[in-house]
Write an enzyme that holds these catalytic residues in place. Structure first.
Site, short mmCIF file in Angstrom:
data_model
loop_
_atom_site.label_atom_id
_atom_site.label_comp_id
_atom_site.label_asym_id
_atom_site.label_seq_id
_atom_site.Cartn_x
_atom_site.Cartn_y
_atom_site.Cartn_z
N ASP A 121 2.70 -22.74 17.57
CA ASP A 121 3.74 -22.17 16.72
C ASP A 121 4.63 -23.26 16.10
O ASP A 121 5.07 -23.13 14.97
CB ASP A 121 4.61 -21.22 17.57
CG ASP A 121 5.48 -20.32 16.71
OD1 ASP A 121 4.99 -19.85 15.66
OD2 ASP A 121 6.65 -20.08 17.08
N LYS A 141 11.68 -22.33 23.66
CA LYS A 141 12.56 -21.17 23.54
C LYS A 141 13.36 -21.04 24.82
O LYS A 141 12.97 -21.56 25.86
CB LYS A 141 11.72 -19.92 23.31
CG LYS A 141 11.02 -19.90 21.97
CD LYS A 141 10.37 -18.57 21.70
CE LYS A 141 9.74 -18.52 20.33
NZ LYS A 141 10.73 -18.55 19.23
N LYS A 190 20.66 -24.33 20.43
CA LYS A 190 19.79 -24.35 19.24
C LYS A 190 20.08 -25.64 18.50
O LYS A 190 21.18 -25.82 17.95
CB LYS A 190 20.11 -23.13 18.36
CG LYS A 190 19.25 -23.03 17.12
CD LYS A 190 19.44 -21.68 16.46
CE LYS A 190 18.85 -21.60 15.07
NZ LYS A 190 17.42 -21.90 14.99
N ARG A 214 0.82 -1.22 0.00
CA ARG A 214 0.00 0.00 0.00
C ARG A 214 0.85 1.26 0.00
O ARG A 214 0.35 2.34 0.26
CB ARG A 214 -0.95 -0.01 1.20
CG ARG A 214 -0.24 -0.23 2.52
CD ARG A 214 -1.22 -0.40 3.66
NE ARG A 214 -0.51 -0.82 4.87
CZ ARG A 214 -1.08 -1.00 6.04
NH1 ARG A 214 -2.36 -0.80 6.19
NH2 ARG A 214 -0.37 -1.38 7.08
N HIS A 240 5.29 -27.94 12.40
CA HIS A 240 6.62 -28.47 12.09
C HIS A 240 6.89 -29.85 12.72
O HIS A 240 7.31 -30.78 12.03
CB HIS A 240 7.71 -27.51 12.56
CG HIS A 240 7.52 -26.10 12.10
ND1 HIS A 240 7.11 -25.79 10.83
CD2 HIS A 240 7.68 -24.92 12.73
CE1 HIS A 240 7.03 -24.47 10.70
NE2 HIS A 240 7.37 -23.92 11.84
N LYS A 244 1.97 -19.66 7.32
CA LYS A 244 1.38 -19.95 8.62
C LYS A 244 1.34 -18.64 9.43
O LYS A 244 2.13 -17.73 9.11
CB LYS A 244 2.17 -21.03 9.34
CG LYS A 244 3.52 -20.56 9.88
CD LYS A 244 4.03 -21.43 10.98
CE LYS A 244 5.00 -20.66 11.84
NZ LYS A 244 5.64 -21.30 12.91
N HIS A 261 7.71 -24.18 6.31
CA HIS A 261 9.06 -24.05 5.75
C HIS A 261 9.99 -25.18 6.18
O HIS A 261 10.99 -25.45 5.52
CB HIS A 261 9.66 -22.67 6.07
CG HIS A 261 10.13 -22.53 7.47
ND1 HIS A 261 9.31 -22.12 8.49
CD2 HIS A 261 11.33 -22.77 8.04
CE1 HIS A 261 9.99 -22.11 9.61
NE2 HIS A 261 11.22 -22.50 9.38
#
Ligand code: NDP
Length: 503
Positions: A243, A348, A353, A50, A248, A156, A186
Site C-alpha cells: 500500500d 498505521k 501522523k 451505471r 510512495h 493505484k 498522489h
C-alpha cells in the site's frame, strides 16, 4: 504544474464517477482548478457510471463532495453555477461495447459543437478489476487512437504483485502508447515532494554534500495514527508494504537519491529515478529479516482515544497475518550512495501522523571542543517535512550565549506557508492539471513500477510463506515493533524522532 501555460479545450471523462475517489478528491480538485482560472473555457466533465441519476442529482452530490473535502470549503454560488454547467452524465455498462460506441458519438458531437478536436482524458476511478475491460472497450471504440490528444489515467493499486502488474499493464500498453498513460502516485503531486527537486537542483549548496562522503544515513517516515477504518477488506489483501512502500516511499527515496536531470522533462526526470530503482541492492530471499521488518498493531491508546487491535477491525480476519507496519533497509549501489543505508518505515496506528525525510550527516571528524561543551548532543540533520508541517529544517549545533562554552542543538526553518502565504494546492489539483497539459513528469512509467515491484517481491514472498509468529507486535500509539528498532540498531543507528510529531 508548469508556469503560464493555457490548456486547450478538454473533455474529462470520469469512469467510476459515483465513487469515493471522484467525490472526495477528483471533482473537488477540478473545481479548485476552475476557481483558480486553470481550466479551459471549453471544458466538459463527463461523469460516467451505471446509475440512472439525473444531472441535477449528480451536481448536488458533487456540491456536497466539494463542501466537505475541498481545501476551500463550500463553493461560491456564482462559480458553482458556471462549473456545474460543464457537468454531463452518461450511463454506461462497462460490459457493453455498444455503450462505448455511444460514448464516442457523444464526445465527437461535442467536438463538432466546439468546432475543434478537444483533448480527451479518460480517468479510471473504478475498481482495478475494471481497468482491463474499460481499456479494451475504449480501444475497440476507436477512442484511444489519437496519440497526441487522448490520455488514460489509472489509480493505484496497479496489480498486487509483479505478475499481476504485468498482466494489467500489458493490456494498457496494447491499447495506449506509454506517453498516453498517466499512472497516479498522489504523493508525487504534493508540493513538498516536488520541492525536493527544486531544493536539490536549483541551489548549488546541497549537491556537494549530497553523497556518501557527508551523508551517514537517510530515514524516510510516513506514519499514520489512523487504523484501517472501513477499508478492512481492501487492506487485508494489501498490507503496508504494497500500500505504501512499493509506491510512495520508494518514490521519495528516488527523489532524494537521483542524479540531476539534464532537462526538467518527463523522460529525463523519470529516467534518473529509474536509475535509482535499478541501483537498489536486491533483498536476498534467504535474508529478508536483515533488511525488512513487519508489524501489526494491538489495542492501544492514541491521544487519549482507545484504538482497537487490527484483528478486531471490521472485515479483518481475527487471525490476520497482514502487516500494518513495514520497514526496509535499502542500499543504492552506485558511486554517490554506496553503503549509505536508506531506512524506510510506514505504519498505521502509530504515535503521530507525520511524513518526513531526514538526511543525517556524518559526525565531525575531529572533536576540538571539550566533552563538557556537549558536542554531538544532536547530529546535523536536514529534514524535509511533508506533514503536518510543510517545509525544511536544518538541525545543527550552536554556541549557547554566555561565558561558559556550551553547545546546544538549534533549528533553522523554512515554512512553505510563511514563505509563500498562499493556500497550497492539493496534490490532485497539481496532478490533474499535469494530465490535461500532457506532462507526465510526476506519473509512474512502466519501468518504474516494474522495478519497484521487483524490489519488494522477495519480501512479499518471504512474508507470505512465513506468517508472523508475533503478531500483533506493537501497541497502537507507539512507534512500531521492536524488530524495526533492531533493523537499524544492527548498524548502530536508531530511528530519528520525527521533528514535529505531536504526541
Ligand atoms: P468506490 O467503490 O467508492 O467507487 C468505485 C466506482 O466504480 C463507483 O462509481 C462504482 O459504481 C464503480 N463500479 C464498481 N464496480 C462496478 C462495475 N462492476 N461496473 C461499473 N461500475 C462499477 O471506489 P473508490 O472511489 O474508493 O476507488 C476507485 C479507485 O481509486 C480504485 O481503483 C481505488 O483503489 C483507487 N483509489 C482510491 C482512493 C480513495 O481514497 N478512495 C485512493 C487511492 C486510490 P457504483 O457506485 O454503481 O457501485
Amino acid at each position: 504544474m508548469q508556469a503560464a501555460q493555457c490548456l486547450s479545450a478538454t473533455q474529462f471523462v470520469l469512469f467510476g464517477s459515483s465513487g469515493d475517489l471522484s467525490w472526495r478528491l477528483v471533482v473537488p480538485a477540478l473545481f479548485n482548478l476552475f476557481l483558480d482560472g486553470h481550466l479551459p473555457t471549453r471544458f466538459l466533465l463527463l461523469a460516467v457510471d451505471r446509475s440512472d441519476k439525473s444531472e441535477d442529482e449528480i451536481a448536488l452530490h458533487y456540491h456536497q463532495g466539494i463542501t466537505e473535502n475541498s481545501r476551500r470549503g463550500a463553493p461560491p454560488e456564482d462559480a458553482w453555477q458556471s462549473f456545474s454547467g460543464m457537468i454531463r452524465h452518461v450511463k454506461l455498462n462497462v460490459a457493453d461495447q455498444e455503450d462505448f460506441q455511444k460514448l464516442a458519438l457523444t464526445l465527437n458531437t461535442i467536438d463538432t459543437a466546439w468546432d475543434c478536436k478537444a483533448e480527451r482524458v479518460f480517468y479510471l476511478a473504478t475498481p482495478p478489476s475494471l481497468f482491463e475491460p474499460i481499456t479494451l472497450s475504449l480501444g475497440a471504440a476507436g477512442l484511444a487512437q489519437d496519440r497526441e490528444r487522448v490520455r488514460l489515467v489509472v489509480e493505484k493499486p496497479l496489480g498486487n504483485d509483479l505478475e499481476s502488474f504485468r498482466k494489467i499493464n500489458d493490456v494498457l500498453c496494447r491499447v495506449f502508447e506509454e506517453r498516453q498513460l498517466f499512472r497516479i502516485d498522489h504523493f508525487l503531486g504534493k508540493e513538498t515532494v516536488q520541492n525536493i527537486l527544486a531544493m536539490r537542483f536549483a541551489n548549488p549548496i546541497f549537491e556537494p554534500i549530497w553523497n556518501r562522503r557527508y551523508v551517514d544515513h537517510v530515514v524516510i517516515t510516513v506514519a499514520e495514527t489512523l487504523g484501517v477504518e472501513k477499508r478492512g477488506s481492501y487492506y487485508e489483501q494489501t498490507g503496508a508494504l504494497r500500500d505504501m512502500v512499493q509506491n510512495h516511499l520508494l518514490q521519495l527515496l528516488c527523489l532524494v537519491a537521483m542524479e540531476p536531470p539534464v532537462v526538467y522533462d518527463a523522460d529525463d526526470v523519470r529516467g534518473k529515478k529509474v536509475d535509482v530503482l535499478h541501483a537498489l541492492r536486491p533483498i536476498p530471499p534467504d535474508a529478508v529479516d536483515k533488511f525488512a521488518a513487519r508489524g501489526q498493531y494491538a489495542e492501544g491508546w492514541i491521544r487519549g482515544e482507545k484504538r482497537m487491535a487490527y484483528r478486531n477491525e471490521p472485515n479483518v480476519d481475527p487471525r490476520s497475518n497482514t502487516e500494518t507496519y513495514a520497514a526496509l533497509k535499502l542500499y543504492v549501489d552506485n558511486w554517490r550512495w554506496q553503503d549509505v543505508p536508506f531506512y524506510l518505515r510506514t505504519g498505521k496506528g502509530l504515535t503521530a501522523k507525520v511524513s518526513e525525510i531526514s538526511i543525517r550527516f556524518r559526525d565531525v571528524p575531529h572533536r576540538a571542543f571539550p566533552a563538557s561543551a556537549g558536542l554531538n548532543a544532536q547530529p546535523t540533520r536536514l529534514v524535509i517535512q511533508m506533514h503536518p508541517e510543510q517545509g525544511i529544517v536544518l538541525k545543527f549545533m550552536a554556541k549557547e550565549p554566555g561565558s561558559q562554552l556550551r553547545l546546544r542543538p538549534v533549528d533553522m526553518r523554512f515554512s512553505y506557508n510563511e514563505a509563500f502565504q498562499i493556500d497550497i494546492p492539493a496534490a490532485y489539483e497539481t496532478l490533474l492539471w499535469d494530465v490535461m497539459a500532457g506532462d507526465a513528469t510526476f506519473f509512474m512509467r512502466t519501468d518504474q513500477v516494474e522495478a519497484a515491484w521487483k524490489l519488494v517481491m522477495p519480501v512479499l514472498d518471504a512474508w507470505a510463506a512465513n506468517p508472523a509468529a508475533d503478531f500483533p507486535n506493537y501497541v497502537a500509539g507507539s512507534w512500531g515493533p521492536e524488530s524495526a528498532d533492531l533493523l537499524v540498531a544492527s548498524d548502530g543507528n536508531s530511528w530519528l524522532t520525527p521533528t514535529l510529531a505531536k504526541s
